[in-house]
Design a protein around this motif. Structure first.
Motif, short mmCIF file in Angstrom:
data_model
loop_
_atom_site.label_atom_id
_atom_site.label_comp_id
_atom_site.label_asym_id
_atom_site.label_seq_id
_atom_site.Cartn_x
_atom_site.Cartn_y
_atom_site.Cartn_z
N LEU A 1 99.29 124.62 39.99
CA LEU A 1 99.42 123.22 40.39
C LEU A 1 98.19 122.67 41.11
O LEU A 1 97.89 121.49 41.00
CB LEU A 1 100.64 123.06 41.31
CG LEU A 1 102.00 123.20 40.63
CD1 LEU A 1 103.10 123.27 41.67
CD2 LEU A 1 102.23 122.05 39.66
N GLU A 2 97.48 123.52 41.84
CA GLU A 2 96.38 123.01 42.66
C GLU A 2 95.27 122.36 41.84
O GLU A 2 94.54 121.52 42.34
CB GLU A 2 95.82 124.10 43.57
CG GLU A 2 94.95 125.10 42.90
CD GLU A 2 94.40 126.13 43.86
OE1 GLU A 2 93.48 126.86 43.45
OE2 GLU A 2 94.86 126.21 45.01
N HIS A 3 95.17 122.71 40.59
CA HIS A 3 94.14 122.13 39.73
C HIS A 3 94.56 120.79 39.14
O HIS A 3 93.77 120.13 38.48
CB HIS A 3 93.76 123.11 38.62
CG HIS A 3 93.27 124.42 39.15
ND1 HIS A 3 92.06 124.56 39.79
CD2 HIS A 3 93.86 125.64 39.18
CE1 HIS A 3 91.92 125.80 40.18
NE2 HIS A 3 92.98 126.48 39.82
N ALA A 4 95.81 120.39 39.38
CA ALA A 4 96.33 119.18 38.76
C ALA A 4 96.59 118.05 39.76
O ALA A 4 96.99 116.97 39.35
CB ALA A 4 97.63 119.50 38.03
N ILE A 5 96.35 118.28 41.05
CA ILE A 5 96.66 117.23 42.02
C ILE A 5 95.40 116.52 42.49
O ILE A 5 94.31 117.09 42.50
CB ILE A 5 97.45 117.76 43.24
CG1 ILE A 5 96.60 118.71 44.07
CG2 ILE A 5 98.75 118.43 42.80
CD1 ILE A 5 97.21 119.06 45.42
N SER A 6 95.57 115.28 42.89
CA SER A 6 94.45 114.49 43.39
C SER A 6 94.31 114.68 44.89
O SER A 6 95.22 115.20 45.55
CB SER A 6 94.69 113.00 43.10
OG SER A 6 95.80 112.53 43.86
N SER A 7 93.19 114.25 45.45
CA SER A 7 93.00 114.33 46.90
C SER A 7 94.00 113.43 47.62
O SER A 7 94.45 113.74 48.73
CB SER A 7 91.57 114.00 47.29
OG SER A 7 91.22 112.71 46.86
N ARG A 8 94.38 112.32 47.01
CA ARG A 8 95.38 111.43 47.59
C ARG A 8 96.73 112.14 47.70
O ARG A 8 97.41 112.07 48.72
CB ARG A 8 95.51 110.16 46.74
CG ARG A 8 96.50 109.17 47.29
CD ARG A 8 96.51 107.92 46.44
NE ARG A 8 97.49 106.99 46.99
CZ ARG A 8 98.09 106.08 46.30
NH1 ARG A 8 97.81 105.91 45.02
NH2 ARG A 8 98.97 105.28 46.85
N PHE A 9 97.12 112.84 46.63
CA PHE A 9 98.36 113.61 46.64
C PHE A 9 98.29 114.69 47.71
O PHE A 9 99.25 114.91 48.46
CB PHE A 9 98.60 114.23 45.26
CG PHE A 9 99.89 114.99 45.16
CD1 PHE A 9 101.06 114.34 44.79
CD2 PHE A 9 99.94 116.35 45.42
CE1 PHE A 9 102.26 115.03 44.70
CE2 PHE A 9 101.13 117.05 45.34
CZ PHE A 9 102.29 116.39 44.98
N GLU A 10 97.17 115.36 47.82
CA GLU A 10 96.99 116.41 48.83
C GLU A 10 97.14 115.85 50.24
O GLU A 10 97.79 116.46 51.10
CB GLU A 10 95.62 117.07 48.65
CG GLU A 10 95.39 118.25 49.55
CD GLU A 10 94.06 118.93 49.28
OE1 GLU A 10 93.71 119.81 50.08
OE2 GLU A 10 93.37 118.60 48.30
N ASP A 11 96.55 114.67 50.50
CA ASP A 11 96.68 114.03 51.81
C ASP A 11 98.14 113.71 52.12
O ASP A 11 98.61 113.93 53.24
CB ASP A 11 95.85 112.74 51.88
CG ASP A 11 94.36 113.00 51.96
OD1 ASP A 11 93.97 114.15 52.29
OD2 ASP A 11 93.59 112.07 51.68
N ARG A 12 98.85 113.19 51.15
CA ARG A 12 100.26 112.86 51.36
C ARG A 12 101.10 114.11 51.58
O ARG A 12 102.04 114.12 52.36
CB ARG A 12 100.80 112.03 50.20
CG ARG A 12 100.23 110.62 50.22
CD ARG A 12 100.84 109.76 49.18
NE ARG A 12 100.34 108.40 49.32
CZ ARG A 12 100.83 107.38 48.68
NH1 ARG A 12 101.83 107.54 47.84
NH2 ARG A 12 100.31 106.18 48.86
N LEU A 13 100.76 115.15 50.87
CA LEU A 13 101.46 116.42 51.03
C LEU A 13 101.24 116.97 52.45
O LEU A 13 102.17 117.44 53.10
CB LEU A 13 100.98 117.42 49.98
CG LEU A 13 101.81 118.66 49.72
CD1 LEU A 13 103.25 118.32 49.39
CD2 LEU A 13 101.19 119.47 48.60
#
Length: 141
Positions: free
Chosen positions: A24-36
């Motif tokens: 999954l880590e290769h499929a998420i954006s930095s925006r998604f990571e911040d929200r997570l």
């Protein structure tokens, strides 16, 4: 972050989460990571005890001792189990060697390189070989 999300919200076992998170880590954006990170409360550590850098890429301080290096009579709380094959992590879990477990080293045997431990709340002594004991790190005390 993904590992912690999978454990907390989707019911994954901590022994199986690493492989799923890798995909999954290769499929998420930095925006998604911040929200997570926001959703999870800006955690310092993943389910295996590995540090998670903050938004400035600074890692939290850790003072851990590998079980294999602990002296006879020493005790501590498991804070990290290095990434390993899921079956091996599951085996440690079944022995009671899991995150936040309190362990005491009852013997260090130099001839066969085994570490004898006792898990708090259980009178049974367990024996770990050098390879397994090197995967487990504790916060002493």
């Amino acid at each position: 972050l993904i590992e912690l999300f999978l454990v907390r919200y989707l019911g994954y076992g901590w022994e199986e989460v690493h492989a799923e998170a890798e995909r999954l880590e290769h499929a998420i954006s930095s925006r998604f990571e911040d929200r997570l990170a926001d959703l999870l409360g800006e955690p310092d550590f993943d389910p295996h005890g590995d540090p998670i850098p903050d938004r400035n890429l600074i890692l939290p301080a850790t003072h851990l001792v590998p079980l294999v290096l602990m002296s006879e009579g020493a005790s501590g709380v498991v804070r990290k189990i290095s990434h390993a094959e899921p079956g091996l992590v599951r085996y440690l879990n079944e022995m009671g060697v899991r995150m936040d477990a309190r362990l005491k080293v009852t013997a260090q045997i130099p001839w066969d390189h085994t570490v004898h431990i006792q898990v708090e709340g259980d009178d049974q002594e367990r024996v770990l070989g050098e390879t397994l004991a090197a995967l487990v790190s504790l916060e002493e005390g």
